[in-house]
Enzyme design. Sequence first.
Site, PDB file in Angstrom:
ATOM      1  N   GLU A 185       8.965   2.942 -42.361  1.00  0.00           N
ATOM      2  CA  GLU A 185      10.450   4.034 -43.078  1.00  0.00           C
ATOM      3  C   GLU A 185      11.714   4.077 -41.778  1.00  0.00           C
ATOM      4  O   GLU A 185      12.343   4.836 -41.629  1.00  0.00           O
ATOM      5  CB  GLU A 185       9.782   4.746 -43.658  1.00  0.00           C
ATOM      6  CG  GLU A 185       9.441   4.575 -44.983  1.00  0.00           C
ATOM      7  CD  GLU A 185       9.882   2.871 -45.918  1.00  0.00           C
ATOM      8  OE1 GLU A 185      10.961   3.260 -45.763  1.00  0.00           O
ATOM      9  OE2 GLU A 185       9.371   3.175 -46.471  1.00  0.00           O
TER      10      GLU A 185
ATOM     11  N   GLY B 272      12.322 -10.790 -36.987  1.00  0.00           N
ATOM     12  CA  GLY B 272      13.438 -10.698 -36.533  1.00  0.00           C
ATOM     13  C   GLY B 272      14.616  -9.131 -37.210  1.00  0.00           C
ATOM     14  O   GLY B 272      14.729  -9.449 -35.960  1.00  0.00           O
TER      15      GLY B 272
ATOM     16  N   GLY C 139      14.084  -6.227 -38.544  1.00  0.00           N
ATOM     17  CA  GLY C 139      13.751  -4.681 -38.042  1.00  0.00           C
ATOM     18  C   GLY C 139      14.592  -3.668 -39.163  1.00  0.00           C
ATOM     19  O   GLY C 139      14.937  -3.943 -39.982  1.00  0.00           O
ATOM     20  N   SER C 140      15.322  -2.237 -38.661  1.00  0.00           N
ATOM     21  CA  SER C 140      16.310  -1.364 -39.047  1.00  0.00           C
ATOM     22  C   SER C 140      17.290  -2.390 -39.117  1.00  0.00           C
ATOM     23  O   SER C 140      18.668  -0.855 -39.930  1.00  0.00           O
ATOM     24  CB  SER C 140      16.117  -0.458 -38.133  1.00  0.00           C
ATOM     25  OG  SER C 140      14.553  -0.356 -38.416  1.00  0.00           O
TER      26      SER C 140
ATOM     27  N   GLU D  67      12.835   6.398 -33.381  1.00  0.00           N
ATOM     28  CA  GLU D  67      14.333   6.016 -31.863  1.00  0.00           C
ATOM     29  C   GLU D  67      15.495   5.976 -33.405  1.00  0.00           C
ATOM     30  O   GLU D  67      16.000   6.280 -33.184  1.00  0.00           O
ATOM     31  CB  GLU D  67      13.944   5.009 -31.549  1.00  0.00           C
ATOM     32  CG  GLU D  67      12.818   5.016 -29.930  1.00  0.00           C
ATOM     33  CD  GLU D  67      11.455   5.364 -30.395  1.00  0.00           C
ATOM     34  OE1 GLU D  67      11.183   5.932 -29.475  1.00  0.00           O
ATOM     35  OE2 GLU D  67      10.683   4.466 -31.540  1.00  0.00           O
TER      36      GLU D  67
ATOM     37  N   GLU E 131      13.113  -8.135 -42.792  1.00  0.00           N
ATOM     38  CA  GLU E 131      13.499 -10.069 -42.681  1.00  0.00           C
ATOM     39  C   GLU E 131      12.264  -9.918 -41.259  1.00  0.00           C
ATOM     40  O   GLU E 131      12.513  -9.102 -39.988  1.00  0.00           O
ATOM     41  CB  GLU E 131      14.284 -10.491 -42.605  1.00  0.00           C
ATOM     42  CG  GLU E 131      14.638 -10.343 -44.230  1.00  0.00           C
ATOM     43  CD  GLU E 131      16.320 -10.914 -44.924  1.00  0.00           C
ATOM     44  OE1 GLU E 131      16.815 -11.695 -43.671  1.00  0.00           O
ATOM     45  OE2 GLU E 131      17.020 -11.229 -45.174  1.00  0.00           O
TER      46      GLU E 131
END
Length: 396
Positions: A376, A133, A135-136, A380, A131
């Site tokens: 994916e 803002g 990220g992961s 980091e 979405e």
Amino acid sequence: MRRLTDTDGLTEFQRDILATVRHFVDAEVIGVANDLDHADEYPHEIVARLKDLGVFGLTIPEQYGGLGEGLLTYALVVEELSRGWMSLSGIINTHFMVAYLISAHGTQEQKDYFLPRMATGEARSAFSMSEPGLGSDVAAIRTTARRDGGDYVLNGQKMWLTNGGTSNVVLLLVKTDEGAKQPHKNLTAFLVEKDPGTGETRPGLTIPGKIHKMGYHGVDTTELLLDDCRVPASAVLGEKPGRGFYQLMDGIELGRVNVAARGCGVALRAFELGVRYARQRETFGKKIGDHQAIGFKLAEMATKVTSAHQMMVMAARRKEAGGQSDVEAGMAKYLAAEYCKEVVEDSLRIHGGYGYSTEYEIERLYRDAPMLLIGEGTAEIQKMIVGRRLMSEYDA
């Protein structure tokens, strides 16, 4: 020089599949990839041929009309396709991930309904966790699904959907009210059908349009907007709300093997182009490949291509065998993406000024490679996953 990415222990059927895809890439992809990329044009004719070759049903069980092959075969096919044009692997990757998740976690009704059409490529799928803002940080998902009788009502915004426009089924990870204290236990996966295209593709579901990117052209990448989009409770993957995080983490391991395979394919092509140019270009009375500086560079590139390939194969085999493969998939994705970037850059250096020209294929690879560094999960994120797992498993 196929020895760099030759794979031991393959069946004759697997080798036949790879030989067919390799011939297809050489004959029908490499010659047109640059033009399609520069036009940012969806490769309709190539996709039609992929359907004919059975690629969309490669891993779908035979009982649903697929070929029933495993992750290793799929990863090696992705490597071959990416050698020709990385965008092709993006077109089939989310399709493969959704088919896998339906096969592994779906109800029998969901399998019977979706998989036969996905095997032929009639039904094409997209996949979304991200979405704006976000990220992961998957546990921080804000898009919601509220239960309303026999339906759920979805609201929110999803980002970075590969095949968002061309797909007609999207697997979405959203937040539901399961009453769990841990945020990830309140996440649910939905199989949402829609029409292909942009605009409002089902009531309450809008695909605004294609996101324009530095590279990775041809494949459509989009946002997805949900405004009181109503779907039946049967759209929940496996009809088990609150299981979405675990289901999609299972799929993400496949996605990371896929990205590793893409890196291997792009790196191999960059190496091939570097060798070809080094054998053609002459300076100071001899071919530049005969200069020690270029010979050393080619040796380093070949070593990286082979190392990334072997790591990718190892991760694919471990996942295919049913073992926990988060470490191996993370390592493979991290290593292959980094090595791909380095090999592509070295090949561009070998090409000199011509490598900066849009007439040369290496320029396209140079724009495509950075996507692998972030797709994916960034390097980091991979190192964080691997490091935490190692800390938990190894005694002092």
